[in-house]
Design a protein around this motif. Sequence first.
Motif, PDB file in Angstrom:
ATOM      1  N   HIS A  10      -2.069   7.434   7.158  1.00 58.81           N
ATOM      2  CA  HIS A  10      -0.999   6.463   6.922  1.00 58.81           C
ATOM      3  C   HIS A  10       0.128   7.118   6.118  1.00 58.81           C
ATOM      4  O   HIS A  10       1.308   6.953   6.433  1.00 58.81           O
TER       5      HIS A  10
ATOM      6  N   ASN B 105       0.244   4.202  -2.669  1.00 58.61           N
ATOM      7  CA  ASN B 105      -0.006   5.597  -2.284  1.00 58.61           C
ATOM      8  C   ASN B 105       1.065   6.530  -2.832  1.00 58.61           C
ATOM      9  O   ASN B 105       0.759   7.573  -3.412  1.00 58.61           O
TER      10      ASN B 105
ATOM     11  N   GLY C  96       0.815  -1.203   0.000  1.00 58.37           N
ATOM     12  CA  GLY C  96       0.000   0.000   0.000  1.00 58.37           C
ATOM     13  C   GLY C  96       0.849   1.254   0.000  1.00 58.37           C
ATOM     14  O   GLY C  96       0.452   2.287  -0.546  1.00 58.37           O
ATOM     15  N   THR C  97       2.007   1.166   0.608  1.00 61.53           N
ATOM     16  CA  THR C  97       2.914   2.318   0.613  1.00 61.53           C
ATOM     17  C   THR C  97       3.321   2.669  -0.821  1.00 61.53           C
ATOM     18  O   THR C  97       3.300   3.839  -1.218  1.00 61.53           O
TER      19      THR C  97
HETATM   20  C1  PLP Z   1      -2.024  -0.843   5.724  1.00 64.73           C
HETATM   21  C2  PLP Z   1      -2.298   0.468   5.130  1.00 64.73           C
HETATM   22  C3  PLP Z   1      -1.650   0.888   3.965  1.00 64.73           C
HETATM   23  C4  PLP Z   1      -0.610   0.057   3.254  1.00 64.73           C
HETATM   24  O1  PLP Z   1       0.432  -0.353   4.021  1.00 64.73           O
HETATM   25  P1  PLP Z   1       1.615  -1.302   3.516  1.00 64.73           P
HETATM   26  O2  PLP Z   1       2.149  -1.837   4.786  1.00 64.73           O
HETATM   27  O3  PLP Z   1       2.591  -0.452   2.804  1.00 64.73           O
HETATM   28  O4  PLP Z   1       1.046  -2.336   2.617  1.00 64.73           O
HETATM   29  C5  PLP Z   1      -1.987   2.114   3.439  1.00 64.73           C
HETATM   30  N1  PLP Z   1      -2.917   2.881   4.006  1.00 64.73           N
HETATM   31  C6  PLP Z   1      -3.585   2.507   5.114  1.00 64.73           C
HETATM   32  C7  PLP Z   1      -4.652   3.389   5.676  1.00 64.73           C
HETATM   33  C8  PLP Z   1      -3.291   1.295   5.724  1.00 64.73           C
HETATM   34  O5  PLP Z   1      -3.938   0.930   6.827  1.00 64.73           O
END
Ligand code: PLP
Length: 353
Positions: free
Chosen positions: A85, A64, A60-61
Amino acid sequence: MFFASDNGAPVPPAVMAALARANEGPAMGYGNDALSLAVAARIAALFEAPDAAVFLVATGTAANALALACLAPPWGAVFCHAGAHAMHDECGAPEFFTGGAKLIPVPGDHGRMTPTAFEDAASRLWTGVVHGVQPAALTVTNVTEAGTVYTPDQIAALAAAAKARGMGVHLDGARLANALVATGATPAEMTWKAGVDAVSFGGTKDGLMGVEAVVLFDPGKAWEFALRRKRAGHLFSKHRFLAAQVAGWLDGGLWLDLARHANAMAARLAAGFASVPGGRLRHPVEANILFADFPAAAHAAAQAAGAAYYPWSDGPGDAGTGARLVTSWATTAAEVDAFLAVLRGAAGGIAAG
Ligand SMILES: *Cc1c(COP(=O)(O)O)cnc(C)c1O
């Protein structure tokens, strides 16, 4: 009694079966195989946006940071909730991948920004003045970091305020499935119909082994994103195994069923808190994350019983009795009830002693 995070859950058998089915014969690399192409088209169709550009990444990082990089130049300002996040949990990746854009926190109760609070922060920028960063993007998280949910109307109001200032809008949907089942909104209603330009569509927190899809509603951004993804080391060569997970997860609406179950387990936990002596919820429970306070003795009992969760503090002045509890597709009602029984037992002990 596992409530540390929804990323701690195993992978659903149907997703493992989809991986096993994809593990047959050769396939072109880098997303040029039939399954990867089909999954991208399927996600675009799911969002009722056949022209959207869809890219898979593993975290997710990355989703984003790379999506924001397509919306904000190095001298841009990216507004987000103060608890986002992107602000706290990505080790500066949005700043790094945008080439230095400035994240600007917007306050807001229960993890949500209001258009007024956003306007207030945005109006402080020195727009058009060479000394200041320039308005570039707003990123909104749904489900929020406080476990609350924005409705499509709330997203639309924020997006309209951002658009009025010429900014792009990104949605961090690490838990988009949970937000959709909580509101009954369609993916399109929660995103482009509300003015969102780019989405991080999370799979990992909803059961996948590690896949997030970036959906860009402006196909003109596709080439830029493709280059950024490769440069970031997120263009997987054995791409079919990312795509296979998504295929197995979308089949038959499994992704929504998994999220519905996670939300139901959180609702059960929230309801049970009413009968925990000294128990209190910090935020409305609208999806699959709870922030709860309970007495120190109940924390000790829960830990002794092997419950996994993160202690939680909202900063200086916090009572120090907080916990973050996250439910997942794999959480069972028995787990929830056992945890509540431990808390009640400990609190009962206090009352008796
Ligand atoms: C878990 C999460 C992510 C992604 O996190 P990664 O550990 O990089 O996969 C992004 N945004 C939110 C709100 C999250 O809870």
